[in-house]
Design a protein around this motif. Structure first.
Motif, PDB file in Angstrom:
ATOM      1  N   GLN A   1      57.181  44.093 112.331  1.00 20.92           N
ATOM      2  CA  GLN A   1      56.984  44.203 113.772  1.00 20.92           C
ATOM      3  C   GLN A   1      56.235  45.487 114.049  1.00 20.92           C
ATOM      4  OE1 GLN A   1      60.229  43.068 116.142  1.00 20.92           O
ATOM      5  NE2 GLN A   1      59.325  43.781 118.034  1.00 20.92           N
ATOM      6  N   CYS A   2      55.126  45.367 114.754  1.00 21.11           N
ATOM      7  CA  CYS A   2      54.302  46.529 115.097  1.00 21.11           C
ATOM      8  C   CYS A   2      54.952  47.313 116.231  1.00 21.11           C
ATOM      9  CB  CYS A   2      52.911  46.068 115.531  1.00 21.11           C
ATOM     10  SG  CYS A   2      52.011  45.184 114.253  1.00 21.11           S
ATOM     11  N   THR A   3      54.524  48.537 116.392  1.00 15.28           N
ATOM     12  CA  THR A   3      55.071  49.369 117.464  1.00 15.28           C
ATOM     13  C   THR A   3      54.781  48.782 118.841  1.00 15.28           C
ATOM     14  OG1 THR A   3      53.094  50.754 117.403  1.00 15.28           O
ATOM     15  CG2 THR A   3      54.994  51.507 116.130  1.00 15.28           C
ATOM     16  N   ASP A   4      53.746  47.944 118.963  1.00 14.60           N
ATOM     17  CA  ASP A   4      53.433  47.313 120.253  1.00 14.60           C
ATOM     18  C   ASP A   4      54.196  45.998 120.452  1.00 14.60           C
ATOM     19  OD1 ASP A   4      52.121  45.480 118.632  1.00 14.60           O
ATOM     20  OD2 ASP A   4      50.115  45.949 119.380  1.00 14.60           O
TER      21      ASP A   4
END
Length: 86
Positions: free
Chosen positions: A8-11
């Motif tokens: 999961q990306c920070t965005d």
């Protein structure tokens, strides 16, 4: 990290590593695969090359410093290769 083949990306975007299948939660090797992915991507600049969307996740090749993360996990025995549908 979600697991050994999804991050999961920070965005908030979820990225599924293309071409590999790592053990799911509760399966043997899940923790080791998840940690191996974490060590390769956490805190590093990654390049995401998307291929398609599956179950709300972007299926992509992910590279760090020119190395394909999925291929590295497979080579190290933390996953198995998936069919070449992509």
């Amino acid at each position: 990290m979600i697991d050994g083949d999804t991050l999961q990306c920070t965005d908030g975007r979820r990225i599924r590593l293309r071409g590999i299948d790592a053990p799911e939660r509760g399966e043997r090797g899940h923790r080791a695969a998840t940690e191996a992915l974490r060590r390769r991507v956490e805190g590093r600049s990654v390049t995401v090359t998307p291929h398609h969307i599956n179950r709300g996740r972007i299926v992509a090749d992910v590279t760090v410093e020119g190395r394909n993360v999925g291929q590295e996990l497979d080579r190290l025995g933390h996953s198995k290769r998936r069919g070449a549908r992509r």
